[in-house]
Scaffold this active site. Structure first.
Site, short mmCIF file in Angstrom:
data_model
loop_
_atom_site.label_atom_id
_atom_site.label_comp_id
_atom_site.label_asym_id
_atom_site.label_seq_id
_atom_site.Cartn_x
_atom_site.Cartn_y
_atom_site.Cartn_z
N TYR A 63 6.28 10.00 -4.37
CA TYR A 63 7.70 9.70 -4.65
C TYR A 63 8.37 10.68 -5.62
O TYR A 63 9.59 10.81 -5.59
CB TYR A 63 7.81 8.28 -5.21
N GLY A 97 0.82 -1.21 0.00
CA GLY A 97 0.00 0.00 0.00
C GLY A 97 0.84 1.25 0.00
O GLY A 97 0.53 2.23 -0.69
N LYS A 98 1.95 1.25 0.76
CA LYS A 98 2.85 2.40 0.78
C LYS A 98 3.58 2.55 -0.55
O LYS A 98 3.93 3.65 -0.98
CB LYS A 98 3.86 2.24 1.92
N ASP A 99 3.75 1.43 -1.22
CA ASP A 99 4.51 1.43 -2.47
C ASP A 99 3.69 1.97 -3.66
O ASP A 99 4.22 2.69 -4.50
CB ASP A 99 4.97 0.00 -2.76
#
Length: 795
Positions: free
Chosen positions: A591, A462-464
């Site tokens: 990111y 999920g963070k990715d």
């Protein structure tokens, strides 16, 4: 796993061992109390012949043990008596004529030892019947002292039982008082007491009414107490040299007498007693074994590669981590098939490598009776699994060689954990590659009953890539893993690494299980419960039972009536499109935007969380400032504190909007109605949106965020509103949580308490960032963090 902050590499191994031993101690202590209660409850019930024979064997063993103990004491008493008087000035050889008693009845030969001039004429002679010297009277008795002649018997401190008594004339006889005195002395002597006791007690086979249950369960309790004492010695690192027959090592040893009692009660018509407390104890032992809970070990795949690097470099074989996958598999398979250890006993390695080796050694010492699975986090290749199998095998060979016997229990099951989106996409091919290796497939069949366990991670995926993309990739990964196992005839258990928050895979248990891919829940399921959700779901007995009922019901339904797959192939294509747009939006913000990391640190209490000691692990895997090495827990937790809950919804609105603009709105509504997975995913996102609060999040920005970065916050708030609009379009609800009004009322009822806590937290953060060392402000911040977490619930 990992060394402590002071750099002690053995902390993981020691903690693993101590916690496991403590878990065993707690289970044994519980069993002792239960067995003690059963002894009194069942003591006078009729029993079967089989149980009666076992009780007789126990009593015979105890009796023989007591006899050996008494014989040892008698020999040591005589030995010490002999040595205690050997230095006295007594003669070591009898003078001539000393065997002639100097008494009035024997006056044919004059004695060298005159008669003692004591009141009375009573004196003692030897008993011709049993050969016992009259000098063996109790010296503490005044009567015996008064009646002893110096010339009577051979009394020089030696063991009188080895001395032949002198012959006396047949005419010599005892008076009644002498006879009574000698009988009294014999009765009080050790030999006399033992003989008298044996005369009074019938033999074991003649004893009427032996309480067999009490005898058998008493023996069980005694062994359990010795087992508990052994664990205490091991916990204190003290030497422990007990006979293996005196304590329980496996649950099967404990179950044997309990099942025998259960069978005996049923055969004698006492089934009500058999199926009561005794049956409960049998179930506990069968379920938990000799430990209250089994621990799972977990380590990152990179640490194992570093360990094998150290070994291959030491053996001049090259650097393992630089080899390609095929060469790694060839090396690992060859070593696994061999029978010699790989790790030399003289090897010297770095502390981090020693930590890994020591942990495997402890795992070999404890075995599968105390430990559960060995989880490999960040697994991405088949070699990651075989590397752990090799290190485990090597440690067991070393420990077995030192013990001189096989290691206790079996090998731990090795569980690869696929976490990132990239790893999830390759999970099926990794499992297929593993099972295609003959050694590994035979190993799974022989030692794990043909059962492979695979863990999928919700947090890092999920963070990715964002919540929606992670959910879809997890769904496809499970399908691929199930297909790979079915191809080789291997059963599979999927282990779901879910957290409490929606961004980490949390949510209602029943809905989550019912939305799994068909065939992924075949009677078995593992799932993690973390953080405050453990207390919320299992803190009270009634609540815990309710949660177990939910799990059981959902697993049974998913097994007997598997969830429906996508009705049309078109639905899968739509999901792929939503996932693609959602992932791009999420990653471009998190990111690729250079301002985001600074905005995140200013708008949330993430930087302060690391100083509060409220987590089980450091907030970051490595010392870097990027999002990549930040753990998923503080990532989600920090956004939940500000009521923005960004990780759970970012990218979803853009994905739904993009698909709707392409004319797939009706397809999305049909998917929501007829596809459990899609419905569950949107319902969870809708619940999170209901907890989000734009005015509160904006207050954090206005007070804490630099003015030049507030524009990023404003864009994210617009994205949140877009997500709400398109979720309502797809679900058909008029407002958020319209299908769950009780939840909406709960959220609204907590707002009067949550809002002031958020306002306080903003002010505390503002002051704390100007005065970092103010401990009172840190304590106040911790209070607001706990309060907001309790109000938001699934954090």
């Amino acid at each position: 796993m990992g060394g402590d902050r002071d750099g002690n590499p053995n902390v993981t191994a020691k903690v693993t061992k101590d916690v496991s031993l403590l878990s065993r101690w707690m289970a044994i202590d519980l069993y002792i109390r239960e067995v003690d209660n059963l002894r009194f409850e069942l003591s006078m019930n009729q029993c079967s012949d089989k149980l009666s024979r076992l009780a007789h064997e126990i009593l015979e063993k105890e009796t023989s043990s007591e006899d050996r103990h008494e014989s040892w004491n008698q020999q040591n008493w005589s030995h010490s008596k002999h040595h205690g008087h050997s230095a006295s000035a007594l003669p070591t050889q009898l003078p001539d004529g000393a065997d002639i008693p100097s008494c009035t009845e024997c006056t044919e030969v004059e004695s060298h030892y005159p008669l003692l001039d004591l009141p009375g004429r009573d004196h003692l002679q030897f008993n011709r019947e049993d050969g016992q010297s009259s000098s063996k009277l109790n010296s503490s008795s005044p009567d015996s002292t008064r009646n002893i002649h110096k010339s009577c018997g051979n009394w020089n401190g030696a063991n009188s039982s080895n001395v032949q008594p002198p012959s006396t004339p047949r005419s010599a006889s005892f008076t009644s008082s002498q006879l009574l005195n000698q009988r009294k002395v014999f009765a009080e002597s050790h030999v006399g007491r033992t003989s008298f006791q044996k005369l009074l007690e019938p033999s074991l086979t003649q004893r009427p009414g032996i309480p067999s249950y009490r005898v058998v369960l008493g023996d069980v309790k005694e062994k359990l107490m010795k087992t508990r004492r052994r664990l205490e010695l091991l916990l204190e690192d003290l030497p422990c040299e007990q006979d293996p027959c005196d304590y329980y090592e496996t649950s099967a040893q404990l179950l044997d007498p309990l099942l025998l009692c259960h069978e005996s009660l049923h055969s004698c018509g006492s089934g009500v007693l058999a199926d009561g407390r005794l049956a409960d104890l049998i179930r506990r032992v069968a379920t938990f074994g000799m430990v209250l809970m089994k621990l799972d070990l977990r380590q990152e795949s990179g640490r194992h590669a570093e360990t094998i690097d150290a070994i291959t470099n030491y053996l001049d074989m090259g650097t393992y981590s630089e080899w390609d996958e095929e060469k790694k598999l060839e090396f690992l398979t060859r070593e696994l098939k061999g029978k010699r250890p790989l790790v030399p006993p003289t090897i010297e390695v770095a502390p981090d490598v020693k930590e890994v080796l020591d942990t495997f050694r402890v795992a070999a010492e404890l075995g599968s009776d105390s430990l559960g699975a060995y989880v490999i986090s960040m697994a991405s290749n088949a070699s990651d699994v075989l590397a752990v199998e090799l290190l485990q095998k090597d440690a067991r060979l070393a420990v077995a060689g030192e013990l001189g016997r096989p290691c206790p229990g079996g090998t731990l099951r090795v569980v690869p954990l696929f976490e990132t989106v990239k790893d999830l996409r390759g999970a099926g091919s990794v499992i297929s590659k593993l099972l295609s290796i003959d050694w590994y497939r035979e190993h799974i069949i022989k030692y794990h009953s043909g059962h492979q366990e695979v863990m999928v991670g919700y947090s890092d995926s999920g963070k990715d890539a964002g919540r929606f993309t992670a959910a879809w990739e997890l769904y496809k990964a499970q399908e691929d893993v199930v297909a790979a196992c079915n191809e080789y005839g291997i059963k599979v258990t999927l282990f779901h690494g879910r957290g409490g928050s929606i961004g980490r895979g949390g949510g209602p248990t029943y809905l989550a299980i019912q939305s799994q891919p068909p065939g992924s829940v075949m009677g078995t399921l593992r799932s993690t419960e973390q953080g405050e959700m453990v207390q919320a779901k299992f803190g009270l007995p009634q609540t815990a039972i309710r949660q177990l009922e939910i799990y059981t019901t959902a697993v049974l339904l998913a097994t007997l009536r598997p969830p429906q797959p996508p009705r049309e192939e078109k639905w899968r294509n739509v999901m792929e499109e939503i996932s693609k747009i959602s992932c791009h939006t999420y990653r471009s913000t998190v990111y690729e935007n250079p301002e985001f990391i600074t905005y995140f640190q200013e708008a949330t209490p993430q930087a302060e969380l690391g100083f509060l000691n409220i987590g089980s692990r450091p907030t970051r895997r490595k010392s870097s400032v990027g999002i990549g090495h930040l753990r998923a827990i503080p990532w989600i937790f920090a956004w939940t504190q500000t009521r923005f809950v960004l990780p759970a919804w970012l990218g979803v609105g853009a994905g739904l909007k993009g698909v709707c603009e392409k004319g797939h709105t009706e397809d999305l509504r049909a998917m929501y109605e007829d596809w459990p997975f899609f419905q569950s995913t949107l319902d969870l996102i809708e619940m999170v949106l209901g907890k989000a609060d734009i005015p509160i999040a904006k207050h954090y920005d206005d007070v804490l965020v630099c003015e030049s970065r507030r524009g990023l916050g404003a864009e994210l708030m617009k994205e949140l509103l877009t997500t709400e609009d398109f979720v309502l379009v797809v679900t058909g609800h008029e407002k958020l949580s319209d299908n769950n009004r009780s939840l909406r009322r709960l959220i609204e009822s907590r707002l009067p308490f949550l809002n002031p806590l958020n306002m306080l937290q903003v002010e505390i953060l503002r002051r704390l960032r100007r005065d970092d060392d103010n401990t009172k402000l840190r304590d106040a911040l911790l209070i607001t963090i706990n309060g907001i977490a309790a109000g938001m619930r699934n954090t």
